[in-house]
Design a protein around this motif. Sequence first.
Motif, mmCIF file in Angstrom:
data_model
loop_
_atom_site.group_PDB
_atom_site.id
_atom_site.type_symbol
_atom_site.label_atom_id
_atom_site.label_comp_id
_atom_site.label_asym_id
_atom_site.label_seq_id
_atom_site.Cartn_x
_atom_site.Cartn_y
_atom_site.Cartn_z
ATOM 1 N N GLN A 70 0.783 -1.228 -0.096
ATOM 2 C CA GLN A 70 0.054 -0.016 -0.089
ATOM 3 C C GLN A 70 0.776 1.146 0.029
ATOM 4 N N GLU A 71 0.251 2.223 -0.138
ATOM 5 C CA GLU A 71 0.945 3.746 0.067
ATOM 6 C C GLU A 71 1.875 4.021 1.034
ATOM 7 N N ASN A 72 1.345 3.278 2.287
ATOM 8 C CA ASN A 72 2.207 3.528 3.634
ATOM 9 C C ASN A 72 3.273 2.469 3.852
ATOM 10 N N ARG A 73 3.426 1.671 2.749
ATOM 11 C CA ARG A 73 4.466 0.596 2.635
ATOM 12 C C ARG A 73 4.264 -0.623 3.586
ATOM 13 N N THR A 123 2.367 -2.470 -6.414
ATOM 14 C CA THR A 123 1.574 -1.754 -5.602
ATOM 15 C C THR A 123 0.166 -2.493 -5.841
ATOM 16 N N GLU A 124 -0.561 -2.763 -4.876
ATOM 17 C CA GLU A 124 -1.778 -3.575 -5.078
ATOM 18 C C GLU A 124 -2.930 -2.799 -5.683
ATOM 19 N N PHE A 125 -3.652 -3.598 -6.654
ATOM 20 C CA PHE A 125 -4.838 -2.839 -7.229
ATOM 21 C C PHE A 125 -5.598 -1.970 -6.311
ATOM 22 N N GLY A 126 -5.975 -0.806 -6.769
ATOM 23 C CA GLY A 126 -6.652 0.155 -6.042
ATOM 24 C C GLY A 126 -5.921 0.893 -5.005
ATOM 25 N N ASP A 149 0.906 4.123 -5.264
ATOM 26 C CA ASP A 149 2.465 4.021 -4.947
ATOM 27 C C ASP A 149 2.973 4.633 -3.755
ATOM 28 N N PRO A 150 3.915 3.950 -2.817
ATOM 29 C CA PRO A 150 4.461 4.574 -1.834
ATOM 30 C C PRO A 150 5.635 5.560 -2.422
ATOM 31 N N PRO A 151 5.586 6.784 -1.929
ATOM 32 C CA PRO A 151 6.506 7.597 -2.230
ATOM 33 C C PRO A 151 7.873 7.371 -2.291
ATOM 34 N N ARG A 167 2.070 1.595 -9.809
ATOM 35 C CA ARG A 167 0.853 1.820 -10.711
ATOM 36 C C ARG A 167 0.648 2.965 -11.171
ATOM 37 N N GLN A 168 1.369 4.140 -10.821
ATOM 38 C CA GLN A 168 1.374 5.564 -11.160
ATOM 39 C C GLN A 168 2.657 6.137 -11.397
ATOM 40 N N SER A 169 3.566 5.678 -10.644
ATOM 41 C CA SER A 169 5.181 6.195 -10.928
ATOM 42 C C SER A 169 5.755 5.426 -11.951
ATOM 43 N N PRO A 170 6.821 6.173 -12.477
ATOM 44 C CA PRO A 170 7.479 5.543 -13.646
ATOM 45 C C PRO A 170 7.908 4.416 -13.608
ATOM 46 N N GLN A 171 7.992 3.428 -14.473
ATOM 47 C CA GLN A 171 8.652 2.082 -14.595
ATOM 48 C C GLN A 171 10.299 2.327 -14.413
#
Length: 318
Positions: free
Chosen positions: A106-109, A146-149, A152-154, A195-199
Amino acid sequence: MGSLVSKQVERRKAIRTEKKVLCDLCESCGVDFPGCDYHPPDRKNWMAGLNPEKVHINKIVWPGTHDSATNKIGTPCISRPFAQCQSLSIYHQLVRGTRVLDIRIQENRRVCHGILATYSVDVVIKDIKKFLSETESEIIILEIRTEFGQKDPPDFDKYLVEQLGDVLVHQDDHVFGKTIAELLPKRVICIWKPRQSPQPNAGGPLWSSRYMKDNWTDTDLPSTKFENNLKHLSEQPPVSSRKFFYRVENTVTPQADNPILCVRPVTRRIHGYARLFITQCFSKGCVDRLQIFSTDFIDEDFVDACVGLTHARIEGKA
């Protein structure tokens, strides 16, 4: 109400029929294949036992775990049975012989499976480092997504490089044709799937999502999953020419329209047929495509089947 009951009766019949299909196939075809009688003397160091100078990365049949870090997910006896796919810690999976890890965050790692979360990814990294410190020649494929929905963790790519930089095998198509000995002392192929960050960039310390592919069939019907796995595998290039990892998952998953929603009794419908699957890969002419083979609740026999086929490949018997 009657239609719902009728639907569930049909579902139960379909499951029984599909379980019988695999059972009958096992009885008629057996589970013997080149390397089936090989058992590594030390699963913790099975790659070292096969001789790192002889083992090419693209010849390995990698035993993997599905939803690897779910051993402590949810609340025991309440939500855990619906999301737990492994009962062992990451460290003990690696000791048992697992070499591919499937981590969702998740976003919070924190590690998660769907909406349920568990410990921080720091626990996963700590277990990996412990295992690496106790072994010398074992290579790990670490897939983190990053899990669906989820978001991405910063700066997660920076975190991974900071934590594992010294042991990371850099993204390079030539890796597939190299031996384990040629990669050492690098030990971890880390595939980061945001999911959103660059590969991750080509040539960098992290591998992009295009290097880990699969064809997930979301079903609780074991024969359907088994046959779909064979079909999709047969459509892949042989490992000798492939420049990506391809995963087959020996799992079936609970479905919302079926009253049995706990992972263990559902995945048990296919769990014991890993050796049959390898046998059928030989029968269907696609064993040269099998590479990553993953399961829920990994056990020694599953590991031995993968290592045995790897040994047969190295010896030129498969």
